[in-house]
Write a protein that holds these residues in place. Structure first.
Motif, PDB file in Angstrom:
ATOM      1  N   UNK A  27      -2.856  -3.731  14.313  1.00  0.00           N
ATOM      2  CA  UNK A  27      -2.862  -2.778  15.421  1.00  0.00           C
ATOM      3  C   UNK A  27      -1.959  -3.289  16.549  1.00  0.00           C
ATOM      4  N   UNK A  68       1.701  -2.731  15.612  1.00  0.00           N
ATOM      5  CA  UNK A  68       2.181  -1.350  15.702  1.00  0.00           C
ATOM      6  C   UNK A  68       2.267  -0.905  17.163  1.00  0.00           C
ATOM      7  N   UNK A  93       5.454   0.391  19.179  1.00  0.00           N
ATOM      8  CA  UNK A  93       5.571   1.632  19.953  1.00  0.00           C
ATOM      9  C   UNK A  93       6.124   1.344  21.359  1.00  0.00           C
ATOM     10  N   UNK A 121     -10.883   5.263  11.161  1.00  0.00           N
ATOM     11  CA  UNK A 121     -10.097   4.444  10.243  1.00  0.00           C
ATOM     12  C   UNK A 121     -10.105   5.083   8.862  1.00  0.00           C
ATOM     13  N   UNK A 122      -9.098   4.906   8.032  1.00  0.00           N
ATOM     14  CA  UNK A 122      -7.881   4.157   8.364  1.00  0.00           C
ATOM     15  C   UNK A 122      -7.047   4.872   9.424  1.00  0.00           C
ATOM     16  N   UNK A 123      -6.431   4.068  10.294  1.00  0.00           N
ATOM     17  CA  UNK A 123      -5.630   4.621  11.391  1.00  0.00           C
ATOM     18  C   UNK A 123      -4.209   4.838  10.905  1.00  0.00           C
ATOM     19  N   UNK A 124      -3.501   5.768  11.583  1.00  0.00           N
ATOM     20  CA  UNK A 124      -2.074   5.805  11.284  1.00  0.00           C
ATOM     21  C   UNK A 124      -1.270   5.883  12.566  1.00  0.00           C
ATOM     22  N   UNK A 125      -0.035   5.485  12.461  1.00  0.00           N
ATOM     23  CA  UNK A 125       0.792   5.258  13.642  1.00  0.00           C
ATOM     24  C   UNK A 125       1.018   6.540  14.446  1.00  0.00           C
ATOM     25  N   UNK A 150      -1.933   7.163  16.656  1.00  0.00           N
ATOM     26  CA  UNK A 150      -1.945   6.196  17.755  1.00  0.00           C
ATOM     27  C   UNK A 150      -0.904   6.573  18.809  1.00  0.00           C
ATOM     28  N   UNK A 199       4.391   6.260  23.798  1.00  0.00           N
ATOM     29  CA  UNK A 199       5.340   5.293  24.371  1.00  0.00           C
ATOM     30  C   UNK A 199       5.959   5.899  25.616  1.00  0.00           C
ATOM     31  N   UNK A 245     -12.583   0.232   4.779  1.00  0.00           N
ATOM     32  CA  UNK A 245     -11.696   0.830   5.750  1.00  0.00           C
ATOM     33  C   UNK A 245     -10.898  -0.196   6.537  1.00  0.00           C
ATOM     34  N   UNK A 249      -7.845  -1.406   4.600  1.00  0.00           N
ATOM     35  CA  UNK A 249      -6.957  -0.251   4.413  1.00  0.00           C
ATOM     36  C   UNK A 249      -6.245   0.096   5.705  1.00  0.00           C
ATOM     37  N   UNK A 250      -6.987   0.027   6.811  1.00  0.00           N
ATOM     38  CA  UNK A 250      -6.381   0.296   8.114  1.00  0.00           C
ATOM     39  C   UNK A 250      -5.259  -0.698   8.382  1.00  0.00           C
ATOM     40  N   UNK A 252      -2.240  -0.142   6.095  1.00  0.00           N
ATOM     41  CA  UNK A 252      -1.473   1.033   6.480  1.00  0.00           C
ATOM     42  C   UNK A 252      -0.630   0.744   7.718  1.00  0.00           C
ATOM     43  N   UNK A 253      -1.223   0.081   8.705  1.00  0.00           N
ATOM     44  CA  UNK A 253      -0.496  -0.182   9.948  1.00  0.00           C
ATOM     45  C   UNK A 253       0.664  -1.147   9.723  1.00  0.00           C
ATOM     46  N   UNK A 289       3.350   0.879   8.057  1.00  0.00           N
ATOM     47  CA  UNK A 289       3.954   1.850   8.988  1.00  0.00           C
ATOM     48  C   UNK A 289       4.823   1.154  10.023  1.00  0.00           C
ATOM     49  N   UNK A 290       4.428  -0.047  10.388  1.00  0.00           N
ATOM     50  CA  UNK A 290       5.247  -0.799  11.356  1.00  0.00           C
ATOM     51  C   UNK A 290       6.629  -1.078  10.760  1.00  0.00           C
ATOM     52  N   UNK A 338       8.587   2.253  10.460  1.00  0.00           N
ATOM     53  CA  UNK A 338       9.026   2.721  11.763  1.00  0.00           C
ATOM     54  C   UNK A 338      10.252   1.961  12.247  1.00  0.00           C
ATOM     55  N   UNK A 345      14.238   3.372  12.628  1.00  0.00           N
ATOM     56  CA  UNK A 345      14.936   3.347  13.910  1.00  0.00           C
ATOM     57  C   UNK A 345      16.084   2.357  13.921  1.00  0.00           C
TER      58      UNK A 345
END
Lengths: 115, 383
Positions: free
Chosen positions: A16, A19, A23, A101-105, A108, A114, B170, B173-174, B177-178, B181-182, B185, B189
Motif C-alpha cells: 500500500x 502504491x 500516486x 480488500x483486495x484493493x486496487x490502485x 485508491x 494525486x 485477502x 491477495x491485496x 495486486x498492489x 499494479x505499482x 502503473x 507512465x
C-alpha cells in the motif's frame, strides 16, 4: 498529501505504501493505532487509512477518534471482512471512504487523488 | 474343484426318529453340520445349503473339506486325526472364527463351534456355523459412518471459520495486486523502475506463496482421507493446529503456550488430533472472549504413560446444567455450528486409546479441557 497507513499486515502495509508513493503521496506506516498515537496527531488535509481489524485498539475506535478531532483528516477504512462485520463496526460512523480488500490502485486513486 | 473321494459305502436310509431330527435341524437359522471320525458329512441342514450353495443330497457322504477354502481343507484331516490320536482340543467346545467356501468359490468368515458326541457308530462332531458377513458389514458400515462424521465435523469447522479464512486470504491477495499494479502503473507512465522492479516482484511472489500456504493448510485439514496412524511428537502438531485456528482470528486474546519437556511421542492420526486441538482452542477463545482480559493457556505434559494436552480459558466456566450434555452431539448451546465438536473430539480421543476430559471451572475459574493420549511404545519415525 501525507497519508498515514494503519495496518498490521506487513505485506499489505508495504504494498500500500508503495502504491501510495507511486500516486504521489507521502506515506507514514503504523502497525497499530497505539503507534499512530505516539506520533503527531494527523489533521486535515492529511489522510489516514485504517484497517478495521487491528490488534489492540480496534480500527473502528480509531476511526471514531479521528473523525471527532477538531480538524479531522480524511479517513479511509480498508477491510477484508464481510459487509455485515463492516456495518456492525461502523455503526453511526461515516468515514470518507470504505474500501474492501483486495484493493486496487484505481479505487485508491479515486479516494486519495494525486495532486 | 472336487477332489473328494466318494463315500466308501452308501449310508443307510434315515429312520423315522432320524427324519424328525433332520426336520428340526432344517428349521434352525444357524448352519449345522454333523461329521464322523473320517470327516464325512452325515448331516447338512437347510441353512448350510443356503450358506454354501450345496444341496444336502450332494453334501452328505462327502468330506467336510467340501465347504472349506483349499488352504484350510488341506489341514483339516490333520486336525481331526491329531485330535483323535491325542485328544488335545483345538476347537471342540471352544468355537472360533474360521473361513468357509461357497460353491461359487466365495470365501467368507464363519463363526464355528464344535461339539462332540459318542454314538454307537463311533465319534461324531457337530458343527454350528454362523455367517459373519452381516456382522462384519455392519461393523464396517459403522466405522465408515464414524469416519464420515469425523470428516464432516472438520468441514463444518472450516465452514464456520470461512469468513475469517477469506479475510486471511485477502491480505496476500491485496498485497500481490498492489505490487503488480505499482509496476504496471510505473511502466505505463514510462517511469524508470529497473532498479526496484526485481525487489517488488520478489515481494509479490512471496505474497502469492503466502496465499498458497493458507490454502494448503486448509486443504490438508478438510481433505477426506482414510484414518492413519503415525508415531509423532505431539507439540508440533498442536502448534500447527493453533496456527490454523488463529487464521483470521481477530478476537484480541492472549495465548500462552507451554510445552512439556521430554514428552514421549504418540501414535496418532495427525489430522484427527489437530481437529481436536482446533475445536478446543476455538471453544476456549469463544469462552474467554467476553472477559476484560481474555487469555487462554495451552500446555502439554507427560503423566504416567500418557501425554496430556490442556487447554485452559479464563472465561466464566461451564454452567452445571450444561455439563451432562457437554459431550453429546447436536446439544450445543452455541448459535453457530452443529454442536458436533466435543462429541467428535471425544470419539477421536477414545479411538486413539485416550480420552477427553473437562474441568468445568466456574466461580471465577475458566474451563479446562484435557486431551489424554497414551504414549507410543516404540520411538519411531518422526516428521
Amino acid at each position: 498529501m501525507r497519508v498515514h497507513v494503519v495496518e498490521d499486515d506487513a505485506g499489505v502495509s508495504d504494498s500500500l505504501a508503495l502504491i501510495l508513493r507511486n500516486i504521489g503521496h507521502t506515506v507514514i506506516s503504523h502497525r497499530d493505532a497505539e503507534s499512530l498515537f505516539k506520533g503527531s496527531v494527523p489533521e486535515a488535509p492529511d489522510a489516514v487509512i485504517v484497517d478495521l481489524s487491528l490488534p489492540g485498539i480496534p480500527g473502528a475506535q480509531l476511526v471514531r477518534w479521528l473523525l471527532n478531532l477538531a480538524a479531522p483528516p480524511r479517513v479511509v477504512v480498508i477491510t477484508g471482512q464481510s459487509q455485515g462485520f463492516i456495518d456492525h463496526q461502523l455503526r453511526g460512523l461515516v468515514p470518507d471512504g470504505v474500501m474492501r480488500k483486495p484493493l486496487d490502485v484505481d479505487a485508491i486513486a479515486r479516494v486519495l487523488p494525486p495532486h | 474343484m472336487k477332489d473328494f473321494a466318494p463315500p466308501a459305502d452308501a449310508l443307510p436310509p434315515p429312520t423315522v426318529s432320524e427324519a424328525r431330527l433332520l426336520s428340526v435341524l432344517d428349521t434352525a437359522a444357524d448352519g449345522i453340520i454333523v461329521i464322523d471320525e473320517h470327516a464325512r458329512i452325515l448331516i447338512f441342514n437347510k441353512a448350510c445349503e443356503r450358506m454354501f450353495g450345496v444341496a444336502a443330497s450332494e453334501a452328505v457322504g462327502q468330506n467336510v473339506k467340501l465347504v472349506m477354502p483349499t488352504e484350510y481343507a488341506r489341514q483339516h484331516d490333520t486336525y481331526v486325526g491329531s485330535y483323535i490320536r491325542t485328544g488335545v482340543k483345538k476347537i471342540i467346545g471352544i468355537g472360533r472364527e474360521v473361513q468357509g467356501r461357497h460353491a461359487d468359490g466365495t470365501v467368507f468368515p464363519l463363526e464355528l463351534s464344535v461339539g462332540e458326541a459318542a454314538t454307537p457308530e463311533g465319534r461324531q462332531f457337530i458343527g454350528i456355523l454362523r455367517d459373519l458377513r452381516p456382522r462384519k458389514e455392519s461393523e464396517q458400515r459403522l466405522a465408515d459412518l464414524q469416519s464420515e462424521l469425523v470428516h464432516l465435523a472438520r468441514v463444518s469447522a472450516i465452514d464456520e471459520m470461512g469468513a475469517a479464512i477469506a479475510h486471511e486470504l485477502n491480505q496476500p491477495l491485496t498485497a500481490l495486486m498492489l505490487y503488480l499494479q505499482a509496476i504496471r502503473r510505473a511502466h505505463s507512465r514510462g517511469i524508470d523502475i529497473v532498479t526496484v522492479v526485481g525487489d517488488i516482484l520478489d515481494k509479490a511472489a512471496n505474497e502469492a506463496e503466502r496465499a498458497g500456504h493458507i490454502i494448503q493448510r486448509m486443504r490438508q485439514f478438510v481433505e477426506k482421507r482414510d484414518p492413519e496412524r503415525h508415531v509423532r511428537p505431539l507439540d508440533p502438531l498442536i502448534d500447527e493446529a493453533i496456527d490454523l485456528t488463529l487464521l483470521g482470528q481477530r478476537h484480541r486474546i492472549r495465548i500462552d503456550r507451554k510445552t512439556g519437556e521430554n514428552l514421549p511421542p504418540v501414535s496418532v492420526d495427525p489430522v484427527q488430533i489437530q481437529q481436536i486441538v482446533v475445536n478446543l482452542v476455538r471453544n476456549a477463545i469463544e469462552a474467554a472472549s467476553g472477559m476484560p482480559d481474555p487469555a487462554i493457556e495451552i500446555r502439554t505434559r507427560a503423566s504416567d504413560g500418557s501425554v496430556r494436552l490442556e487447554v485452559q480459558d479464563n472465561g466464566p466456566g461451564i454452567a452445571p446444567e450444561a455439563l451432562p450434555k457437554l459431550f453429546e452431539a447436536f446439544a450445543s448451546s452455541k448459535r453457530r455450528g452443529m454442536g458436533l465438536g466435543l462429541a467428535i473430539s471425544r470419539t477421536i480421543a477414545q479411538n486413539h486409546g485416550g480420552d477427553l476430559l473437562v474441568d468445568p471451572g466456574g466461580n471465577g475459574r475458566g474451563a479446562c479441557f484435557s486431551l489424554v493420549l497414551p504414549a507410543a511404545s516404540m520411538p519411531g519415525e518422526v516428521g
